[in-house]
Scaffold this motif. Structure first.
Motif, short mmCIF file in Angstrom:
data_model
loop_
_atom_site.label_atom_id
_atom_site.label_comp_id
_atom_site.label_asym_id
_atom_site.label_seq_id
_atom_site.Cartn_x
_atom_site.Cartn_y
_atom_site.Cartn_z
N LEU A 125 -1.91 -0.49 13.09
CA LEU A 125 -3.47 0.51 12.63
C LEU A 125 -2.03 1.67 11.96
N SER A 126 -1.61 2.48 12.62
CA SER A 126 -1.11 3.24 11.77
C SER A 126 -0.27 2.92 10.14
N ARG A 127 0.29 2.18 10.22
CA ARG A 127 1.14 1.60 8.96
C ARG A 127 -0.01 1.34 7.72
N ILE A 128 -1.12 0.61 8.58
CA ILE A 128 -2.02 0.59 7.92
C ILE A 128 -2.86 1.35 7.05
N SER A 129 -3.71 2.50 7.93
CA SER A 129 -3.50 3.87 7.46
C SER A 129 -2.37 5.16 6.75
N MET A 130 -1.46 4.33 6.68
CA MET A 130 -0.56 5.45 5.61
C MET A 130 -0.58 4.66 5.03
N VAL A 131 -1.01 3.33 4.57
CA VAL A 131 -0.75 2.67 3.07
C VAL A 131 -2.07 2.91 2.53
N GLY A 132 -3.10 3.13 3.21
CA GLY A 132 -4.33 3.52 2.57
C GLY A 132 -4.23 4.68 2.39
N VAL A 133 -3.74 6.01 2.69
CA VAL A 133 -3.62 7.28 2.56
C VAL A 133 -2.96 7.26 0.41
N ALA A 134 -1.81 6.28 0.96
CA ALA A 134 -0.82 6.03 -0.64
C ALA A 134 -1.57 5.57 -1.45
N VAL A 135 -2.30 4.80 -0.98
CA VAL A 135 -3.17 4.01 -2.26
C VAL A 135 -3.95 4.55 -2.47
N GLY A 136 -4.87 5.57 -1.81
CA GLY A 136 -5.89 6.62 -2.27
C GLY A 136 -5.30 7.42 -3.47
N THR A 137 -4.56 8.06 -2.62
CA THR A 137 -3.32 9.32 -3.33
C THR A 137 -2.91 9.17 -4.71
N MET A 138 -2.12 7.89 -4.27
CA MET A 138 -1.94 7.70 -6.01
C MET A 138 -2.92 7.16 -7.22
N ALA A 139 -3.74 6.71 -7.08
CA ALA A 139 -4.66 6.76 -7.29
C ALA A 139 -5.74 8.14 -8.20
N LEU A 140 -5.23 9.08 -6.73
CA LEU A 140 -6.27 10.06 -7.73
C LEU A 140 -4.87 10.82 -8.78
N VAL A 141 -3.60 10.80 -8.57
CA VAL A 141 -3.15 11.41 -9.55
C VAL A 141 -2.75 10.47 -10.07
N VAL A 142 -2.66 9.09 -10.62
CA VAL A 142 -3.37 8.26 -12.02
C VAL A 142 -4.11 8.76 -12.62
N VAL A 143 -5.27 8.82 -12.20
CA VAL A 143 -6.87 8.88 -13.27
C VAL A 143 -6.86 10.19 -13.47
#
Length: 407
Positions: free
Chosen positions: A24-42
């Motif tokens: 669950l901790s790794r999933i949390s880290m991946v979720g934050v990474a994807v959300g951050t990446m999407a913010l930067v790209v958009v």
């Protein structure tokens, strides 16, 4: 090394057993990474679109535009124009007459925006960022020529190769009392179409550019002008020149830079960017709920560890700091990965244009992107705030867990 940070790091990197909490901790880290990446790209794409629109408008509009506060025209004379031309930073002064007129070509007709300009209009590379075909000239003397937008040429079914068909331009005038002749109700002139430009749909569908004298005669403007367009010389600040012009002209005139000329459109883009940022930040917050659950379950699992630390003199504040730092490690690790991935995706798109717009007639082939350090900063701050909110409650619960040591 700070003890609470050391313990939090050990919890995060623990390899003794890959249980559900670790996953669950790794999933949390991946979720934050994807959300951050999407913010930067958009956000970078919105920056690119804003820069593209500004560039396209700048290739048609002047650096500064002088217009009357009241009415649609104002009187000019040689002394008035000379005073403005001689001001510091004013490189080119273009006189403009602009109004709506009816344009007919063959059997087709359409209402267009007639823009009469002085001879130096084409000396400013007005169409360098768009598409142009034909002769980039407004003619001379008694042989005036017109340049029109691509959309306008489609409406009229214009053929530049037909040298015998001329465009007719009509403008209404006040009828004379007692006259029943329809021709007395409008002015009519003919002009040879010479070139077609394509910059932006608004301009392409509306504008017909003609010589200043042609427009003045047709519209009966005389010494009146709709606007003055100014190109600022290299090495001079547009803001400084604008300020000097406003002081010189007084309150009867508006002096707008390129952004102010299209303030409503640029404001719309920025509002869209803001709402997208808020939406993606909310999604990032939802993804960060995994941090809340993983820390809550970790606190339950580590009851014995908490008891040992308290027995050794650990305070509630110390226990709370362990779980806050555990949440920070999860979130910041994901945020750092997301920022790096976002930067990499934007760099690849900017360098190679992998994602196409899918429009064959577009001015640019691929989605434009422009990275700004402020977007990275605001994204990072959002992650910090969301992390504190998601981690504080589990950390508080962990520091208040009732533990009993059995010897």
């Amino acid at each position: 090394m700070n003890l609470s940070y050391f313990i939090a790091t050990r919890y995060f990197r623990s390899k003794e057993k890959k249980n559900f909490i670790t996953v669950l901790s790794r999933i949390s880290m991946v979720g934050v990474a994807v959300g951050t990446m999407a913010l930067v790209v958009v956000l970078s794409v919105f920056n690119g679109l804003e820069g593209l629109i500004k560039g396209l408008y700048a290739s048609f509009d002047a650096d500064l535009k002088v217009m009357p506060v009241m009415g649609k025209s104002f009187e000019v004379n040689d002394d008035f124009l000379s005073e403005i031309s001689s001001m510091d930073g004013v490189e080119i002064l273009t006189e403009v007459i602009e109004d709506n007129a009816l344009v007919r070509y063959g059997e087709h007709q359409v209402v267009a925006t007639l823009k009469g300009v002085s001879e130096n209009f084409l000396e400013q590379n007005r169409f360098e960022k768009g598409y142009f075909s034909g002769d980039m000239s407004l003619g001379e003397g008694d042989r005036p020529q017109a340049i029109l937008g691509r959309g306008l040429s489609y409406f009229l079914l214009l053929d530049l190769d037909d040298d015998f068909e001329l465009m007719q331009v009509f403008y209404p005038k006040e009828p004379r009392a007692g006259s029943i002749d329809p021709s007395s109700m409008y002015n009519r002139s003919v002009i040879q179409p010479a070139g077609i430009f394509s910059i932006e749909k608004q301009y392409d569908d509306e504008y017909l550019i003609v010589p200043l004298d042609f427009a003045a005669d047709l519209l009966e403007y005389g010494n009146k002008r709709s606007a003055l367009e100014i190109k600022v010389a290299d090495g001079f600040s547009i803001d400084n020149v604008k300020s000097n012009l406003r002081n010189h002209l007084g309150e009867e005139f508006l002096v707008n830079d390129s952004n102010e000329q299209h303030a409503s459109l640029l404001m719309t883009i920025r509002l869209e960017k803001l709402f997208v940022f808020l939406t993606l930040t909310f999604i990032l917050a939802v993804a960060s709920f995994n941090i809340f659950f993983s820390l809550s379950m970790l606190a339950i699992e580590k009851k014995k560890d908490i008891a040992v630390l308290m027995a050794m003199g650990g305070t509630q504040k110390f226990i709370r700091s362990i779980y806050l730092k555990e949440g920070a490690i999860i979130a910041f690790s994901g945020a750092l990965i997301g920022l790096l991935l976002g930067f990499l995706i934007c760099w690849v798109q900017d360098s190679y244009g992998l994602v196409s717009l899918g429009v064959t007639s577009s001015i640019v082939d691929a989605y434009p992107v422009k990275m700004r350090w402020t977007d990275f900063l605001y994204t990072s701050l959002s992650v910090v705030v969301i992390t504190l909110i998601a981690s504080y409650r589990p950390a508080l619960i962990a520091s208040k867990v009732k533990t009993t040591m059995h010897l």
